[in-house]
Design a protein around this motif. Sequence first.
Motif, PDB file in Angstrom:
ATOM      1  N   GLY A 265       0.783  -1.229   0.000  1.00 54.23           N
ATOM      2  CA  GLY A 265       0.000   0.000   0.000  1.00 54.23           C
ATOM      3  C   GLY A 265       0.816   1.280   0.000  1.00 54.23           C
ATOM      4  O   GLY A 265       0.299   2.349   0.341  1.00 54.23           O
ATOM      5  N   ALA A 266       2.067   1.199  -0.396  1.00 57.07           N
ATOM      6  CA  ALA A 266       2.950   2.365  -0.339  1.00 57.07           C
ATOM      7  C   ALA A 266       2.593   3.465  -1.329  1.00 57.07           C
ATOM      8  O   ALA A 266       2.994   4.613  -1.126  1.00 57.07           O
ATOM      9  N   MET A 267       1.852   3.144  -2.370  1.00 54.57           N
ATOM     10  CA  MET A 267       1.559   4.159  -3.389  1.00 54.57           C
ATOM     11  C   MET A 267       0.796   5.339  -2.809  1.00 54.57           C
ATOM     12  O   MET A 267       1.050   6.481  -3.193  1.00 54.57           O
ATOM     13  N   ALA A 268      -0.103   5.105  -1.885  1.00 52.76           N
ATOM     14  CA  ALA A 268      -0.854   6.207  -1.277  1.00 52.76           C
ATOM     15  C   ALA A 268       0.078   7.127  -0.490  1.00 52.76           C
ATOM     16  O   ALA A 268      -0.042   8.359  -0.575  1.00 52.76           O
ATOM     17  N   ALA A 269       0.994   6.557   0.246  1.00 49.41           N
ATOM     18  CA  ALA A 269       1.947   7.370   1.018  1.00 49.41           C
ATOM     19  C   ALA A 269       2.875   8.150   0.093  1.00 49.41           C
ATOM     20  O   ALA A 269       3.173   9.330   0.354  1.00 49.41           O
ATOM     21  N   TYR A 270       3.309   7.519  -0.982  1.00 49.27           N
ATOM     22  CA  TYR A 270       4.166   8.220  -1.944  1.00 49.27           C
ATOM     23  C   TYR A 270       3.392   9.346  -2.640  1.00 49.27           C
ATOM     24  O   TYR A 270       3.929  10.426  -2.867  1.00 49.27           O
ATOM     25  N   THR A 271       2.134   9.095  -2.968  1.00 47.33           N
ATOM     26  CA  THR A 271       1.311  10.141  -3.586  1.00 47.33           C
ATOM     27  C   THR A 271       1.154  11.313  -2.628  1.00 47.33           C
ATOM     28  O   THR A 271       1.280  12.476  -3.036  1.00 47.33           O
ATOM     29  N   GLU A 272       0.905  11.025  -1.375  1.00 49.35           N
ATOM     30  CA  GLU A 272       0.787  12.081  -0.364  1.00 49.35           C
ATOM     31  C   GLU A 272       2.080  12.887  -0.285  1.00 49.35           C
ATOM     32  O   GLU A 272       2.059  14.115  -0.179  1.00 49.35           O
ATOM     33  N   MET A 273       3.203  12.207  -0.360  1.00 48.47           N
ATOM     34  CA  MET A 273       4.496  12.882  -0.327  1.00 48.47           C
ATOM     35  C   MET A 273       4.643  13.824  -1.520  1.00 48.47           C
ATOM     36  O   MET A 273       5.075  14.965  -1.371  1.00 48.47           O
ATOM     37  N   VAL A 274       4.264  13.349  -2.700  1.00 48.95           N
ATOM     38  CA  VAL A 274       4.350  14.170  -3.914  1.00 48.95           C
ATOM     39  C   VAL A 274       3.444  15.396  -3.790  1.00 48.95           C
ATOM     40  O   VAL A 274       3.814  16.505  -4.187  1.00 48.95           O
ATOM     41  N   GLN A 275       2.267  15.207  -3.243  1.00 50.08           N
ATOM     42  CA  GLN A 275       1.301  16.302  -3.163  1.00 50.08           C
ATOM     43  C   GLN A 275       1.562  17.277  -2.021  1.00 50.08           C
ATOM     44  O   GLN A 275       1.173  18.435  -2.108  1.00 50.08           O
ATOM     45  N   SER A 276       2.229  16.830  -0.959  1.00 50.91           N
ATOM     46  CA  SER A 276       2.388  17.700   0.203  1.00 50.91           C
ATOM     47  C   SER A 276       3.795  18.274   0.393  1.00 50.91           C
ATOM     48  O   SER A 276       3.944  19.290   1.068  1.00 50.91           O
ATOM     49  N   ASP A 277       4.799  17.656  -0.193  1.00 53.77           N
ATOM     50  CA  ASP A 277       6.176  18.123  -0.009  1.00 53.77           C
ATOM     51  C   ASP A 277       6.628  18.855  -1.273  1.00 53.77           C
ATOM     52  O   ASP A 277       6.819  18.236  -2.321  1.00 53.77           O
ATOM     53  N   PRO A 278       6.814  20.175  -1.193  1.00 49.12           N
ATOM     54  CA  PRO A 278       7.168  20.954  -2.386  1.00 49.12           C
ATOM     55  C   PRO A 278       8.472  20.504  -3.045  1.00 49.12           C
ATOM     56  O   PRO A 278       8.582  20.540  -4.272  1.00 49.12           O
TER      57      PRO A 278
ATOM     58  N   ALA B 115      10.764  17.793  -7.766  1.00 51.62           N
ATOM     59  CA  ALA B 115      11.637  16.753  -8.336  1.00 51.62           C
ATOM     60  C   ALA B 115      10.830  15.763  -9.175  1.00 51.62           C
ATOM     61  O   ALA B 115      11.296  15.285 -10.221  1.00 51.62           O
ATOM     62  N   TYR B 116       9.613  15.452  -8.727  1.00 49.03           N
ATOM     63  CA  TYR B 116       8.754  14.514  -9.453  1.00 49.03           C
ATOM     64  C   TYR B 116       8.303  15.117 -10.784  1.00 49.03           C
ATOM     65  O   TYR B 116       8.274  14.431 -11.812  1.00 49.03           O
ATOM     66  N   HIS B 117       7.979  16.397 -10.777  1.00 50.63           N
ATOM     67  CA  HIS B 117       7.631  17.089 -12.025  1.00 50.63           C
ATOM     68  C   HIS B 117       8.824  17.111 -12.970  1.00 50.63           C
ATOM     69  O   HIS B 117       8.665  16.949 -14.188  1.00 50.63           O
ATOM     70  N   ARG B 118      10.003  17.315 -12.418  1.00 52.46           N
ATOM     71  CA  ARG B 118      11.227  17.293 -13.235  1.00 52.46           C
ATOM     72  C   ARG B 118      11.423  15.903 -13.860  1.00 52.46           C
ATOM     73  O   ARG B 118      11.765  15.777 -15.037  1.00 52.46           O
ATOM     74  N   ALA B 119      11.185  14.831 -13.087  1.00 57.44           N
ATOM     75  CA  ALA B 119      11.294  13.466 -13.603  1.00 57.44           C
ATOM     76  C   ALA B 119      10.339  13.258 -14.773  1.00 57.44           C
ATOM     77  O   ALA B 119      10.679  12.617 -15.769  1.00 57.44           O
TER      78      ALA B 119
ATOM     79  N   VAL C  18       1.651  13.892 -11.040  1.00 55.96           N
ATOM     80  CA  VAL C  18       0.847  14.323  -9.895  1.00 55.96           C
ATOM     81  C   VAL C  18       0.493  13.226  -8.887  1.00 55.96           C
ATOM     82  O   VAL C  18       0.068  13.524  -7.786  1.00 55.96           O
ATOM     83  N   ARG C  19       0.639  11.974  -9.269  1.00 54.73           N
ATOM     84  CA  ARG C  19       0.324  10.897  -8.338  1.00 54.73           C
ATOM     85  C   ARG C  19       1.253   9.721  -8.594  1.00 54.73           C
ATOM     86  O   ARG C  19       1.991   9.709  -9.578  1.00 54.73           O
ATOM     87  N   VAL C  20       1.197   8.755  -7.725  1.00 58.00           N
ATOM     88  CA  VAL C  20       2.015   7.546  -7.868  1.00 58.00           C
ATOM     89  C   VAL C  20       1.074   6.405  -8.200  1.00 58.00           C
ATOM     90  O   VAL C  20       0.236   6.023  -7.392  1.00 58.00           O
ATOM     91  N   LYS C  21       1.229   5.894  -9.412  1.00 54.47           N
ATOM     92  CA  LYS C  21       0.305   4.877  -9.910  1.00 54.47           C
ATOM     93  C   LYS C  21       0.985   3.520 -10.114  1.00 54.47           C
ATOM     94  O   LYS C  21       0.383   2.486  -9.884  1.00 54.47           O
ATOM     95  N   CYS C  22       2.232   3.512 -10.569  1.00 55.97           N
ATOM     96  CA  CYS C  22       2.918   2.257 -10.878  1.00 55.97           C
ATOM     97  C   CYS C  22       4.376   2.341 -10.444  1.00 55.97           C
ATOM     98  O   CYS C  22       5.187   3.002 -11.098  1.00 55.97           O
TER      99      CYS C  22
END
Length: 172
Positions: free
Chosen positions: A74-87, A92-96, A128-132
């Motif tokens: 279930g780590a994808m939800a935590a990673y998505t939260e990290m992407v959405q809440s940590d500038p 860095a994710y947008h850069r990727a 914007v989110r972590v899917k795979c």
Amino acid sequence: MADTPTDADIEAVTRQLGRYPRGMVAVGRRCEVCGTPLVTVTRPLVEGRIPFPTTFYLCGTAAVRAASHVEAAGAMAAYTEMVQSDPTVRSAYHRAHRIYLAFRHELARRLGDTEEHIEGISAGGLPVRVKCLHALMAQSLAMGPGVNPIGDLVLERVADEFSPSVCHCDAA
């Protein structure tokens, strides 16, 4: 595309996937011990007509299994939260995402493929989110550390189960 697949590479990936790796144009990362492909580079249009948006495809059996374990936990939800809440992570994710698109665009240009079917879309839920996690880990393996922050975190998390510097290629 410097690492053009050999017949042995295609046979190895066929065994890993249980099917022929359609559209494979390069090996994106190899096992550092035995040289078996861990990530393939796949063209945007398979067989010249079938859209295939996943440029970096995780194929190493141990790598796929490790990413699956993290997804199942279930780590994808935590990673998505990290992407959405940590500038910092979000940036860095947008850069990727931008790096992924630029790589695929250059690949398409070199191969004469079109990208209209996937324009602006990368893989793994970017930007914007972590899917795979498989796709994100594949990007990190193919492009190196520091490119995809989530892929890097997954690689850190699975280090006891998978590492490109430890051969698991003959493991069932």
